[in-house]
Scaffold this active site. Structure first.
Site, short mmCIF file in Angstrom:
data_model
loop_
_atom_site.label_atom_id
_atom_site.label_comp_id
_atom_site.label_asym_id
_atom_site.label_seq_id
_atom_site.Cartn_x
_atom_site.Cartn_y
_atom_site.Cartn_z
N ASP A 238 -5.11 10.52 9.60
CA ASP A 238 -3.88 9.61 9.94
C ASP A 238 -3.44 10.34 11.38
O ASP A 238 -3.35 11.42 11.69
CB ASP A 238 -2.82 9.94 8.98
N GLU B 45 0.81 -1.16 -0.11
CA GLU B 45 0.10 0.03 -0.17
C GLU B 45 0.83 1.11 -0.01
O GLU B 45 1.73 1.43 0.93
CB GLU B 45 -0.99 0.09 1.21
#
Lengths: 405, 281
Positions: B66, B55
């Site tokens: 995040d 990824e």
């Protein structure tokens, strides 16, 4: 795809939260159910006379509405042209228009059974207003604020603490408003069950742009009635500063379908557009997606968000409400920009000629009005949003003047 | 809609792993973190260390979902000159030596929108990208991206979370391709770790709704965490913990040291051992 079909400018957004191509709900899946529940609760509250009565009661007795409409006679004489009126949102409790929205949303949060309030703030005005309504209702309040902004807005930071709020410094990114909003969203994702995110402007995912507008449109609704009483007609032109866009849409919205009224939004040109240090996404940005909606953004060629700059911390945001983006493209609102120096000049002239110290945000709107008033006929009526008072800005102004406090 | 994912590397890889009765290790790294050259070397080393799927994060200034580790990774990458063209170049370079390991791009919508969705889909497919995860494009907005990606044979990978009820799952699955990514906690990347039995229950529920492989991510920090997930899910995704190893091998100025590759790849090998042995224990 849009269902805004009529020739009215007041029917947006559509059921998916889109104003033409702008707006929408660009949020992480974790937040989607929550965003949908805010929308449902808001729609129900709007239709509930008990909610509306409670809102009116707080706006009247706590905020001090209606705010006055004021004829700025000496500034008018000084310019020698159009008549200049101020809508005095600076006289609201907490000193700005921000509280109109905070009262509405805190009542909604209570209605939804939420027990913890989070907010983002730039200059601290929305943080203070949120901390104020949380104190009023006894709810815990966490305000995310960029470390850079904390350093330059100490009095507001202390005010929030006095009101019982916890101010959490944000050091990620450039440590200003957009980073505070990122951090508030991160908190929300981690605390979806008990937390309400009280957004301070007409940005964010649907229904926030519509909801905040609906809580702020009282500014224009009152002004329309007041102008009728004082002048017997509509104003000819409207001016308001545009950062995220909540005071401006609040004033403009009730006039959007009055074709005789010219509407001007004033963005911050900072140190000058050519310098790159500005906060004028509508005048000098392009469409993109940030903080939950599609709108005009300041961004690099590669789609990275660039830092906004303005002497006014409340205008220092690289995005803007999606409805503004749509109204710009539709040609209904004209957007111009005003530099730090022009805003400071308007700040001083308003202070000296009217005995009103305006917020630096509002000084941008006044600056544009003063710039053009002299060239307009004496029977032209200008209505300017005096969105907040400038007491919070005296340190910044002193610094700009090279004065010691 | 045409099903153009039959030949997708993700489909082939998950089919092969299923036949071997083992789960996939998905390793996240941010493109160009801390610089393009190190990033290229790291990508090239990941399959050998045991990553079944890569990824690759597309750096963005405002990564709202995040935690600190991946936020900092994005800032390091951007400071080194990361951009969409360079991210796609990294994939092209990787494909020169590896034709089989699936690569999924992960990130936020604005850089894709800015690049142009149609151009992005075409260039990503040409570079050898197999799937795309866009955190801030939920099903409500997916019409402007998913069909364009699918027309190029690139899977639009959707997220499901603990807040996705059955009705939402159906909505999500209308768009989901490649695999379903289960965000196992309420929160951002690299923070809390979900309890193993909660993950088990969640994966069982997802499996009742879809035949897509289910990958579990967010909060998987150790080979033991990864192994626990690998027992019940089709893939375990590890990101922040890998980035932490990378960050620990930077010098005071944020530049890569000679330790970086061996340390990160050794950690990936530990994770891989945990994931690959999970169902034999």
């Amino acid at each position: 795809m849009t269902s805004i079909l009529s020739n009215s400018f007041t029917l947006g957004p559509d059921e998916r939260g889109h104003f033409g191509p702008y707006g929408g709900r660009f949020v992480a899946e974790t937040l989607m159910p929550l965003v949908l529940s805010v929308e449902k609760a808001f729609d129900e509250a709007q239709a509930d006379p008990v909610f509306q009565a409670e809102l009116t009661r707080y706006l009247t007795h706590f905020v001090g509405r209606p705010s006055p409409l004021y004829f700025a006679e000496r500034l008018t004489a000084d310019c020698g042209g159009a008549k200049i009126y101020f809508k005095r949102e600076d006289l609201n409790h907490t000193g700005a228009h921000k509280v109109n929205n905070c009262i509405g949303q805190i009542l909604l949060a209570k209605r939804m059974g939420k027990t913890r309030i989070i907010a983002e703030t730039g200059a601290g005005q929305h943080g203070v207003a949120t901390a104020t309504v949380c104190a009023l209702f006894g709810l815990p309040c966490i305000v995310y604020m960029g470390a850079t902004d904390i350093a330059r807005q100490q009095p507001n930071v202390f005010r929030m603490k006095l009101l019982g709020a916890e101010v959490r410094p944000v050091t990620s990114g450039a440590a200003t408003l957009k980073d505070a909003m990122n951090e508030a969203m991160r908190d929300w994702v981690a605390n979806v069950t008990d937390t309400y995110y009280l957004i301070g402007t007409v940005a964010g995912p649907h229904p926030y742009p519509k909801m905040v507008r609906d809580f702020q449109k009282i500014i224009g609704e009152e002004a329309k009635v007041q102008m009728q009483a004082m002048e017997g007609r509509l104003p000819d032109s409207l001016y308001a500063a545009v950062g995220g866009g909540s005071n401006s849409i609040g004033l403009f919205y009730p006039f959007l379908d009055e074709p005789s009224v010219k509407i001007v939004g004033v963005e911050a040109a900072g140190r000058g557009i050519a310098s790159g240090e500005h906060a004028a996404p509508l005048s000098h940005g392009r469409s993109g997606v940030l903080h939950g909606s599609r709108t005009y953004l300041m961004q690099s060629d590669d789609g990275q968000i660039t830092e906004a700059y303005s002497i006014s911390a409340g205008l220092d945001y690289p995005g803007v409400g999606p409805e503004h983006s749509w109204l710009k493209d539709a040609g209904r609102i004209e957007f111009v920009s005003v530099t730090d120096d022009e805003a400071l000049d308007a700040f001083h002239r308003t202070t000296r000629h009217e005995g009103i110290i305006p917020a630096l945000e509002s000084s941008h709107a006044i600056a544009q009005a003063l710039k053009v008033a002299g060239d307009l006929p004496r029977d032209h009526i200008m209505l300017v949003s005096l969105s907040g008072r400038g007491d919070k800005d005296v340190d910044t102004v002193a610094k700009a003047m090279g004065a010691e406090l | 809609m045409t099903n153009s994912l039959e030949n997708n590397r993700l489909t082939r890889r998950f089919d092969a792993l299923k036949a071997a009765n083992r789960a996939a290790l998905v390793v996240y790294v941010t493109a160009s973190d801390p610089d393009a050259e190190t990033s290229a070397a790291l990508l090239a080393g990941l399959p050998g260390a045991g990553a079944d799927i890569i990824e690759l994060g597309m750096p963005f200034t405002d990564p709202m979902a995040d935690g600190p580790a991946i936020q900092k990774a994005a800032l390091r990458a951007l400071a080194s000159g990361a951009c969409m063209d360079r991210t796609l170049d990294l994939v092209r370079d990787f494909r020169k030596t590896d034709a089989e390991t699936p690569i999924v791009l992960m990130g936020y919508y604005n850089p894709i929108d800015s690049y142009g969705t149609a151009r992005f889909a075409a260039d990503a497919a040409q570079a050898g990208v197999d799937g795309v995860i866009v955190v801030d494009v939920p099903p409500e907005e997916a019409d402007e991206l998913q069909p364009i990606l699918l027309s190029q044979g690139v899977a639009f990978i959707c997220l499901a979370t603990p807040t996705s009820d059955d009705a939402r799952l159906e909505k999500i699955l209308k768009y989901a391709g490649g695999f379903l990514y289960y965000v196992s906690i309420l929160g951002i990347t690299g923070t809390a770790t979900a309890a193993a039995d909660a993950v088990d229950v969640a994966v069982q529920r997802l499996k009742r709704h879809t035949n897509l492989p289910v990958a579990v991510g967010f909060g998987i920090k150790t080979p033991e965490n990864a192994a626990a997930v690998a027992r019940v899910a089709d893939a375990a995704v590890v990101g922040s913990a890998v980035i932490d190893r990378l960050a620990a091998a930077l010098d005071a100025k944020g530049r890569a040291t000679p330790d970086l590759l061996p340390k990160v790849l050794a950690f990936v090998a530990d994770l891989a051992k945990g994931v690959h042995m999970a169902r034999n224990a």
